[in-house]
Write an enzyme that holds these catalytic residues in place. Structure first.
Site, PDB file in Angstrom:
ATOM      1  N   PHE A 189      11.694  31.530 -32.346  1.00 38.85           N
ATOM      2  CA  PHE A 189      12.624  31.000 -31.349  1.00 38.85           C
ATOM      3  C   PHE A 189      12.909  32.012 -30.243  1.00 38.85           C
ATOM      4  O   PHE A 189      12.929  31.660 -29.056  1.00 38.85           O
ATOM      5  CB  PHE A 189      13.930  30.585 -32.023  1.00 38.85           C
ATOM      6  CG  PHE A 189      15.046  30.323 -31.061  1.00 38.85           C
ATOM      7  CD1 PHE A 189      15.119  29.123 -30.372  1.00 38.85           C
ATOM      8  CD2 PHE A 189      16.017  31.293 -30.815  1.00 38.85           C
ATOM      9  CE1 PHE A 189      16.142  28.887 -29.457  1.00 38.85           C
ATOM     10  CE2 PHE A 189      17.046  31.060 -29.915  1.00 38.85           C
ATOM     11  CZ  PHE A 189      17.108  29.851 -29.233  1.00 38.85           C
ATOM     12  N   ASP A 190      13.145  33.274 -30.600  1.00 34.94           N
ATOM     13  CA  ASP A 190      13.444  34.316 -29.607  1.00 34.94           C
ATOM     14  C   ASP A 190      12.352  34.399 -28.550  1.00 34.94           C
ATOM     15  O   ASP A 190      12.608  34.389 -27.343  1.00 34.94           O
ATOM     16  CB  ASP A 190      13.567  35.690 -30.269  1.00 34.94           C
ATOM     17  CG  ASP A 190      14.678  35.767 -31.271  1.00 34.94           C
ATOM     18  OD1 ASP A 190      14.796  34.846 -32.091  1.00 34.94           O
ATOM     19  OD2 ASP A 190      15.428  36.754 -31.244  1.00 34.94           O
ATOM     20  N   THR A 191      11.115  34.494 -29.027  1.00 28.88           N
ATOM     21  CA  THR A 191       9.982  34.632 -28.121  1.00 28.88           C
ATOM     22  C   THR A 191       9.852  33.405 -27.234  1.00 28.88           C
ATOM     23  O   THR A 191       9.657  33.514 -26.020  1.00 28.88           O
ATOM     24  CB  THR A 191       8.690  34.843 -28.923  1.00 28.88           C
ATOM     25  OG1 THR A 191       8.788  36.048 -29.682  1.00 28.88           O
ATOM     26  CG2 THR A 191       7.490  34.948 -27.989  1.00 28.88           C
TER      27      THR A 191
END
Length: 420
Positions: A189-191
């Site tokens: 999710f972060d990426t």
């Protein structure tokens, strides 16, 4: 979800799963830091990801005992799922995420949120890879982290340095546009959020951090790396095909005018190589189907022609980032010229083979043609880059008074060196 503060400035979300041994101490430490450091309104939201131990009860106890601490209980696991749920429901101006283990020195928290509160930036991340960052972790994790971020920058045309540090913030306005486009519910999710934000023309601010590795981390490096690679492929394909509607986000909140990130030379080689492998496999299959009825040279010509058309279309959009119909016909014509050169290479290989070994089997022909086609693929890349798509790689002069760029220009011109 518990009652929210109507004028909340900062919402710090702490996703956790089965953290009964450390949650209380870490939340108390974070709470004490915020009380002593922030002049803005703030709260801490503990996001329990369907824990099976005593984490949920501890989270509720902390919310009852400590002002500005709230607890949210989610029925399913997943860090991305937790952040999308809590951030999406928060009224806060700035939405923050920190790892439960507090590996990142909290002294970086104020520099993280300040540019977002001031309106200078849209997203902020902590980076462990800056020259001034001080990091303590094992060589294996260091190598994996640096390799992953290098792969991101070379294949996805982004400039941020550290996608995985559990220390990030985003403005509510940016989150409202970006979060609905993020499909991953776990570690990628972060990426995904950062890639989409940068491709949408948002400003990403980086804060060098001091970071100490949590030796008790339960993250499975192998499975997480595999998920990350699958996620990179999905997002790259979505951006290349237009399935991910990033242009409306740019039009709504992107910092205009803006030249969207494009893939660098290493990324172009990798993408072209992947398409080349697919084209080579398709060529071999088509040749095997055509050869019995049409003969070697005709089968070679038709198989190469069909794969050349598909190869040009895929490389136009995926490798060189050209969208829209403008110039598509010209590119295909130029691609057919390149095809003619490639066909001469493969046809010549057959001539040489039949002269050297007149009784060659079909399998031998396929092997020789496959090798020749790989050589033709290298020639095709050079010609595509230097000739077919050359005009689309030239930077265009942008003047402030011109306003938003047309869609094809946004996606075709090179990215700036930094987005910060």
């Amino acid at each position: 979800m518990t009652e929210t503060h109507p004028t909340l400035d900062i919402d710090i979300v702490v996703p956790c799963y089965n953290e009964q041994d450390t949650l209380a101490a870490h939340v108390r430490r974070l709470h004490a830091f915020c009380r002593g450091s922030f002049s803005h309104s703030w709260r801490i939201t503990i996001a329990d990801n369907a824990s099976t131990d005593d984490t949920a009860r501890i989270a509720d106890d902390l919310a009852a005992m400590l002002p500005e601490v709230h607890a949210v209980h989610l029925p399913e696991k997943g860090r991305g799922r937790a952040l999308k749920a809590v951030w999406g429901a928060s009224p806060s101006r700035v939405l923050v995420y920190v790892d439960e283990d507090l590996s990142t020195d909290l002294a970086a928290l104020e520099p993280l949120v300040a540019p977002l509160l001031s309106g200078h930036s849209d997203v902020a991340i902590g980076t462990r890879l800056a020259g001034s960052s001080r990091v303590v972790r094992g060589g294996k994790r260091e190598f994996i982290s640096r390799s992953y971020n290098l792969l991101l920058r070379t294949t996805m045309g982004v400039s941020f340095s550290d996608a995985q540090c559990g220390f990030k913030a985003i403005t509510r306005e940016a989150a409202e546009h970006i979060l609905p486009l993020c499909e991953d519910n776990a570690w990628f999710f972060d990426t995904e959020m950062l890639v989409l934000a940068e491709h949408a023309g948002l400003r990403v601010h980086e804060v060098p951090v001091d970071w100490i590795d949590d030796v008790n981390s339960s993250v499975d490096i192998t499975s997480t790396a595999a998920e990350d690679l699958r996620g990179m492929w999905r997002v790259s394909r979505g951006l290349a095909t237009g399935r991910i509607p990033i242009i409306p986000v740019y039009d709504a909140i992107g910092r205009q005018p803006f030249t969207a990130p494009t893939v660098g030379i290493v990324g172009q080689v990798l993408r072209f190589g992947a398409i080349g492998v697919l084209s080579t496999i398709a060529f071999a299959v088509l040749y095997a189907l055509f050869r019995p009825a049409l003969g070697a040279q005709t089968a070679d010509f038709l198989a190469l022609l069909l794969t050349a058309i598909g190869n040009t279309a895929l490389n136009r959009r995926f490798t060189f980032g050209v969208r829209g119909r403008a110039g598509a016909g010209r590119h295909q014509v130029q691609g057919l010229v390149v095809f003619g050169i490639a066909w001469a290479i493969t046809a010549g290989s057959l001539v040489v083979l039949h002269a050297a070994a007149p009784g060659s089997t079909h399998a031998t022909e396929i092997a020789v043609l496959t090798g020749a086609n790989l050589v033709a693929t290298l020639v095709r890349f050079v010609l595509f880059k230097a000739w077919v798509f050359r005009a689309n790689r030239r930077p265009e002069l942008i003047r402030p008074e011109t306003g938003p760029l047309p869609r094809t220009d946004i996606e075709a011109v090179p990215a700036p060196d930094t987005v910060a």
